[in-house]
Design a protein around this motif. Structure first.
Motif, PDB file in Angstrom:
ATOM      1  N   LEU A 110       0.829  -1.202   0.000  1.00 10.12           N
ATOM      2  CA  LEU A 110       0.000   0.000   0.000  1.00 10.12           C
ATOM      3  C   LEU A 110       0.867   1.256   0.000  1.00 10.12           C
ATOM      4  CD1 LEU A 110      -2.794   1.374   0.322  1.00 10.12           C
ATOM      5  CD2 LEU A 110      -2.605   0.994   2.775  1.00 10.12           C
ATOM      6  N   HIS A 111       0.504   2.200  -0.876  1.00 12.33           N
ATOM      7  CA  HIS A 111       1.214   3.472  -0.973  1.00 12.33           C
ATOM      8  C   HIS A 111       0.203   4.606  -0.830  1.00 12.33           C
ATOM      9  CE1 HIS A 111       4.577   1.104  -2.618  1.00 12.33           C
ATOM     10  NE2 HIS A 111       3.637   0.476  -3.303  1.00 12.33           N
ATOM     11  N   TYR A 112       0.447   5.486   0.136  1.00 14.71           N
ATOM     12  CA  TYR A 112      -0.473   6.593   0.417  1.00 14.71           C
ATOM     13  C   TYR A 112       0.191   7.910   0.026  1.00 14.71           C
ATOM     14  CZ  TYR A 112      -3.030  10.084   3.165  1.00 14.71           C
ATOM     15  OH  TYR A 112      -3.740  11.197   3.555  1.00 14.71           O
ATOM     16  N   TYR A 113      -0.559   8.756  -0.709  1.00 14.87           N
ATOM     17  CA  TYR A 113      -0.056  10.065  -1.110  1.00 14.87           C
ATOM     18  C   TYR A 113      -1.104  11.121  -0.778  1.00 14.87           C
ATOM     19  CZ  TYR A 113       3.206   7.330  -3.957  1.00 14.87           C
ATOM     20  OH  TYR A 113       4.151   6.437  -4.376  1.00 14.87           O
ATOM     21  N   TYR A 114      -0.644  12.259  -0.297  1.00 11.12           N
ATOM     22  CA  TYR A 114      -1.522  13.403  -0.053  1.00 11.12           C
ATOM     23  C   TYR A 114      -1.125  14.531  -1.004  1.00 11.12           C
ATOM     24  CZ  TYR A 114      -4.215  17.006   2.347  1.00 11.12           C
ATOM     25  OH  TYR A 114      -5.114  18.002   2.636  1.00 11.12           O
ATOM     26  N   LYS A 115      -2.112  15.160  -1.633  1.00  9.84           N
ATOM     27  CA  LYS A 115      -1.846  16.258  -2.561  1.00  9.84           C
ATOM     28  C   LYS A 115      -2.952  17.303  -2.447  1.00  9.84           C
ATOM     29  CE  LYS A 115      -3.387  15.614  -6.803  1.00  9.84           C
ATOM     30  NZ  LYS A 115      -4.779  16.065  -6.574  1.00  9.84           N
ATOM     31  N   ASP A 116      -2.701  18.474  -2.996  1.00  8.02           N
ATOM     32  CA  ASP A 116      -3.726  19.525  -3.014  1.00  8.02           C
ATOM     33  C   ASP A 116      -4.900  19.082  -3.887  1.00  8.02           C
ATOM     34  OD1 ASP A 116      -2.168  21.128  -1.414  1.00  8.02           O
ATOM     35  OD2 ASP A 116      -1.263  22.224  -3.097  1.00  8.02           O
ATOM     36  N   ASN A 117      -6.071  19.616  -3.564  1.00 10.61           N
ATOM     37  CA  ASN A 117      -7.277  19.238  -4.291  1.00 10.61           C
ATOM     38  C   ASN A 117      -7.214  19.672  -5.747  1.00 10.61           C
ATOM     39  OD1 ASN A 117     -10.298  20.204  -5.166  1.00 10.61           O
ATOM     40  ND2 ASN A 117     -10.322  18.322  -3.981  1.00 10.61           N
ATOM     41  N   SER A 118      -7.492  18.728  -6.647  1.00 11.43           N
ATOM     42  CA  SER A 118      -7.511  19.033  -8.084  1.00 11.43           C
ATOM     43  C   SER A 118      -8.583  18.234  -8.803  1.00 11.43           C
ATOM     44  CB  SER A 118      -6.144  18.739  -8.707  1.00 11.43           C
ATOM     45  OG  SER A 118      -5.803  17.373  -8.549  1.00 11.43           O
ATOM     46  N   GLY A 119      -9.408  17.494  -8.064  1.00  7.44           N
ATOM     47  CA  GLY A 119     -10.451  16.696  -8.696  1.00  7.44           C
ATOM     48  C   GLY A 119     -10.034  15.245  -8.872  1.00  7.44           C
TER      49      GLY A 119
END
Length: 345
Positions: free
Chosen positions: A57-66
């Motif tokens: 499992l790989h988790y990434y957080y990013k700014d909202n872009s849809g």
């Protein structure tokens, strides 16, 4: 590695928990999972940490872009030969990935998708909404049903594509709604033919109440005109049926109201037919939905709830379609000008 499961998430940690739990139970284990947190205020990092020792499992957080751009973000970091695109509100039967693998072995293809179904644990409203989105009597079966009025195009809740083809086509566009159909159209336009894998189905929760469901299908109606503008000639009769239904229902109700007014000012019996007759086709359609849904779901309660679900599905889509047609085709606005608040917030 054979498969990469890509899941964009926005404020749905509980749904991700259920999806990851179902991924732990897969009979075929040759896959990784990539969770892309799309600027959520309620992140699912703690949920993902719970499964980190069980899944690749790989988790990434990013700014909202849809959702579309979040899927692209995940695919760019994937290692699998195929990417499996899932929505966060689905749950997989234990043999889902094995079914995909078996079907790909027997029927090699660059792109594919599967249908959805309601789980026995779903609430009656969720089951009714699921029925309204999959029944031949509501959507024409175009979302993966055996009976359908148009060819099959994979949807983002259950879609697979070879990773090299995905990257070649540039992935999903910046559309906020209808981006999965836009991608499916581009897959076909590039010379590939997406296949329906009926055995690779998922449980799909969809919305939990009619208000949220109306907003969803309303935006889908808006997206249909935008899709036609992007891909001329893709607007089919089946896409017009909800609008015809919406205009027809509104027209019938208005005719009945006129009859009621005339009954008030004139002889009651003379205008009774004008007041009552317009409701007959509405009642007949409701009976068809009631009987079909009750049989399919083995529940009279779900059958009854499927009546308002069907009207919300058809009329929500129809009203969104009409608004989009007016702004895009009559007033001549482009996609951004017409729906900045809906699509690019």
């Amino acid at each position: 590695m054979r498969y990469s499961v890509i899941v964009p998430v926005f404020n749905r940690p509980d749904e991700v928990d259920e999806l990851l739990e179902s991924l732990c139970s897969q009979t075929l284990k040759d896959f990784e999972v990539i969770i892309v947190e799309d600027g959520s205020q309620k992140p699912c990092k703690d949920v993902c940490d719970k499964y980190a020792s069980i899944l690749d499992l790989h988790y990434y957080y990013k700014d909202n872009s849809g959702p579309g751009q979040s899927r692209n973000y995940g695919v760019e970091r994937a290692q699998g030969e195929y990417v499996l695109i899932l929505d966060s509100d689905v749950v997989l039967p234990t043999g889902y990935i094995q079914a995909v693998d078996t079907l790909l072995t027997a029927q090699p293809t660059a792109a594919f998708g599967g249908p959805d179904a309601s789980h026995p644990s779903f609430t009656p409203v969720q089951k009714a909404i699921s029925y309204s989105m999959t029944s031949f009597f509501t959507t024409g079966g175009i979302r993966g049903g055996k009976k359908k009025l148009d060819k099959f195009y994979p949807r983002s809740f259950n879609m697979g594509i070879r990773r090299d083809v995905y990257l070649q086509l540039g992935g999903f566009s910046r559309m906020r709604f209808g981006e999965d159909i836009d991608f499916s159209y581009r897959i076909v336009e590039a010379g590939y033919q997406p296949q329906l894998f009926p055995e690779a189905w998922v449980w799909h929760k969809r919305r939990t109440d009619f208000r949220k469901f109306f907003r969803q299908v309303y935006n889908s109606g808006i997206a249909r005109i935008n899709l036609e503008k992007r891909h001329p000639g893709t607007l089919k009769l089946v896409h017009l049926l909800p609008t015809v239904f919406t205009v027809g229902v509104i027209g019938l109700v208005l005719i009945s109201a006129i009859g009621r007014v005339l009954m008030h000012y004139d002889d009651v019996h003379r205008w009774y037919w004008l007041c009552a007759a317009p409701w007959l086709p509405i009642i007949l359609y409701s009976l068809i939905i009631l009987i079909d849904s009750t049989i399919q779901n083995k529940s009279l309660k779900v059958g009854l709830l499927s009546i308002p679900a069907a009207f919300v599905q058809l009329m929500g889509y129809g009203l969104g379609f009409i608004e989009s047609w007016w702004k895009r085709c009559v007033k001549g606005k482009d996609e951004f000008q017409a729906f900045e608040k809906n699509f690019y917030q």
